[in-house]
Design an enzyme around this catalytic site. Sequence first.
Site, PDB file in Angstrom:
ATOM      1  N   GLY A   1       0.829  -1.191   0.000  1.00 37.72           N
ATOM      2  CA  GLY A   1       0.000   0.000   0.000  1.00 37.72           C
ATOM      3  C   GLY A   1       0.861   1.237   0.000  1.00 37.72           C
TER       4      GLY A   1
ATOM      5  N   GLY B   1       0.534   8.508   3.039  1.00 47.13           N
ATOM      6  CA  GLY B   1       1.012   9.867   2.863  1.00 47.13           C
ATOM      7  C   GLY B   1       2.527   9.983   2.954  1.00 47.13           C
ATOM      8  N   PHE B   2       3.147   9.134   3.730  1.00 43.63           N
ATOM      9  CA  PHE B   2       4.558   9.341   4.005  1.00 43.63           C
ATOM     10  C   PHE B   2       5.456   8.275   3.416  1.00 43.63           C
ATOM     11  CE2 PHE B   2       1.962  10.901   7.506  1.00 43.63           C
ATOM     12  CZ  PHE B   2       2.077  12.241   7.215  1.00 43.63           C
ATOM     13  N   GLY B   3       4.865   7.342   2.724  1.00 43.35           N
ATOM     14  CA  GLY B   3       5.729   6.331   2.157  1.00 43.35           C
ATOM     15  C   GLY B   3       4.944   5.141   1.660  1.00 43.35           C
TER      16      GLY B   3
ATOM     17  N   VAL C   1       4.435   0.888   1.694  1.00 40.04           N
ATOM     18  CA  VAL C   1       4.605  -0.274   2.555  1.00 40.04           C
ATOM     19  C   VAL C   1       4.831  -1.517   1.698  1.00 40.04           C
ATOM     20  CG1 VAL C   1       3.609  -1.639   4.421  1.00 40.04           C
ATOM     21  CG2 VAL C   1       3.118   0.792   4.273  1.00 40.04           C
TER      22      VAL C   1
ATOM     23  N   ASP D   1      -4.516  10.564  13.420  1.00 39.26           N
ATOM     24  CA  ASP D   1      -4.862  10.152  12.058  1.00 39.26           C
ATOM     25  C   ASP D   1      -5.647   8.842  12.061  1.00 39.26           C
ATOM     26  OD1 ASP D   1      -5.031  10.627   9.374  1.00 39.26           O
ATOM     27  OD2 ASP D   1      -3.014   9.917   8.889  1.00 39.26           O
TER      28      ASP D   1
END
Length: 664
Positions: free
Chosen positions: A345, A348-350, A352, A468
């Site tokens: 997946g 927002g930050f990277g 996986v 979040d």
Amino acid sequence: MMQFSSFQTLIFLLALLCGALTQASCLSFSYPEFKNENETDFLWSEKDFRIINDAIQVTIDVSGGPISNQSGRVLYKKKFRLWGDGGRKKASFNSTFNINISNRTDPGAEGLAFILTANETLPENSNGQWLGIVNASSNGSIQARIVAVEFDTSKSYEQDLDDNHVGVDVNSIYSLKQESLTRYGIRLSSGTNYTVTVQYDSQNLTIFISHPTDTGDQMNDQVLSLPLNLTEYLPEKVYVGFSASTGNNTQLNCITSWNFTSSRIEENPNLLWVWIATPAAVVFAFLAGVASYIYWRRHHGKELLEDAYPWLEDEIQSTAMAPKKFELKELQRATSRFNPKNKLGKGGFGTVYKGCLGNKEIAVKRISKNSRQGMQEFIAEVTTIGSLRHKNLVKLIGWCYERQELLIVYELMPNGSLDRFLFGENMLGKEMEEPPLSWERRHNIINGVAQALDYLHNGCEKRVLHRDIKASNIMLDADFTARLGDFGLARTLQQSEVTHHSTKEIAGTPGYMAPETFLTARATVETDVYAFGVLVLEVACGRRPAGNQVEQSNYNNSIVYWLWDLYSRGRVLDAVDSRLDGDTDEDDMVSVLTLGLACCHPDPHQRPSMRTVLKVLTREADPPVLPIERPAFVWPSMPPSFKEDTECDLAGGRLTPFTEIIGR
Ligand SMILES: *[C@@H]1O[C@H](CO)[C@@H](O)[C@H](O)[C@H]1NC(C)=O
Ligand SMILES: *[C@@H]1O[C@H](CO)[C@@H](O)[C@H](O)[C@H]1NC(C)=O
Ligand SMILES: *[C@@H]1O[C@H](CO)[C@@H](O)[C@H](O)[C@H]1NC(C)=O
Ligand SMILES: *[C@@H]1O[C@H](CO)[C@@H](O)[C@H](O)[C@H]1NC(C)=O
Ligand SMILES: *[C@@H]1O[C@H](CO)[C@@H](O)[C@H](O)[C@H]1NC(C)=O
Ligand SMILES: *[C@@H]1O[C@H](CO)[C@@H](O)[C@H](O)[C@H]1NC(C)=O
Ligand SMILES: *[C@@H]1O[C@H](CO)[C@@H](O)[C@H](O)[C@H]1NC(C)=O
């Protein structure tokens, strides 16, 4: 700044030097045979003309396709310098190649040519008599810019000597000079390997053909020579290669080996200067670069990422249950070098990735390098989640920071994230076919998330705000137990630092953000509760919280507004996910929906605490009483007259602004 400009200078000078070198360099290559790996060394007039049986097929010869009326061209990918200095300097070259022509019809047709040309593209309609050299319109035109040594196997027009000759052609199919090969005992289209040498000494062009004689010896005959000023017909830089064609009759036009060497054109005196000045400038730029780097390092050393590194490690290792530090190599191996196939997946930050450490399956989050806040998210996540243990939190296994790569390693959650079960697609936007979750599972998931949040808010040493909460951050393990993940925005509240300072940073996901967030830009326990409420409604209704950009103005479009409206009309059960048909305990359902709405109360003081939420979910308490009409959002809201669960109020006040664990 300084080190940057000298770096640029260095690059510029290197480029200059390379330019000077390539300008001066000659072209030389050798193919004793052609392998498929060599295909990229050549420019092919059509993709299908390829290397087959260690030979270049200059005209197409793929069984099944048309092979008559074809023309083809293959050129070495780099041009070489034929002349320079306004025509005063001329290169010489030697080209030796093996040709092999065999009839596919009797007689075969048409022929093969060694060519020097400026033009990469094969002329249209250059099949038949045109040998891929020119076509009816470019024949005889100086724009053709081509010189060819033809090996013609057909007498296609009157001027052609015979069907077995060599000729030199300039911008035309009509040869300047031609010579029959029959008297040398050479039969071009016999399928014999003939070794041809084309030699240009900058004045004369000479052709030799090496061929077997009747006695079995090899004979090397000079078959043709003529004075030729190539400078007159060709530009300074040209391609070298082969062309061929077939007509009504066809043949196989093959090149089985090729050596080429061109001489270097001496540089003119101006360029000589480059040879002396460039190395000097390179040395200078290098020294300047080193000096400024040392200067910069001395003055800004503390800001260097590498210097932050030991501090980072200390920070992480000081957490209660320090996660393991991994080596980049290990994680690269575990994920097959972050193979896109292992992608689980993207957040927002990277991204996986799925991986395998020994026999253990892991998920590796790779913080994207162009995420400006990457480092902060990384630290937030590793330090918060790393010091927490709860059955409803994703388990952090380790971390890695090496060569600018920020990686976090978790336990792999076999069932992925909750959103793909609710909305039938995952974070990558791919359609998924997942069976709908039963009400029992949904209830357990809500309960699990509530327990995780209660633990974060009230149960651990320091209060942690997740900031979040959303369906894509809820992971499901093999038993469909909810595990809260993605602590990239999480903040630990430090009691000593509770001030009313706030950064105007709006963080979170639209649709899950409480209305007051847009005014205060502060994360609080209540904003987490709001997001949880939205999640509860999503899980029960199987519906996304809202459109993408929920600002305060269109907050009224959200799932909360929609549901409250149904609630006002006493039809809250209409909202329940239709896929739950029959699988429902209506009282339970109403209780959960009411609880979700209560968590989304526009007034943050009216939202229940997670402790209360848990009690409702376990049926120890009734859901909070809701006003029938959705109250308008009013700010500032009145402080509550009493607190529900003072025992858990660690941070000493509601609406506590968060303080960040690292400075910005
Ligand atoms: C052509 O390809 C073969 C096989 O990969 C390789 O060994 C050879 O060096 C290549 N020739 C040239 C001139 O690059
Ligand atoms: C071409 O071959 C001839 C004869 O072997 C040799 O004298 C000449 O130097 C060669 N030219 C090049 C550019 O290699
Ligand atoms: C010859 O080739 C050129 C370039 O490919 C093309 O524009 C032209 O139409 C061709 N002429 C004929 C007669 O096919
Ligand atoms: C091919 O054959 C046809 C008649 O069969 C003839 O008109 C044409 O000129 C021939 N083309 C070539 C290139 O020989
Ligand atoms: C080129 O050929 C002519 C005669 O054909 C000869 O006189 C001359 O010497 C040759 N030039 C060189 C460089 O071999
Ligand atoms: C060859 O042609 C070029 C360009 O037309 C001309 O400048 C040069 O003098 C010619 N060289 C000879 C030896 O004729
Ligand atoms: C080749 O082209 C000519 C005309 O250029 C045509 O008459 C002939 O039929 C073609 N031959 C084949 C085998 O397609």
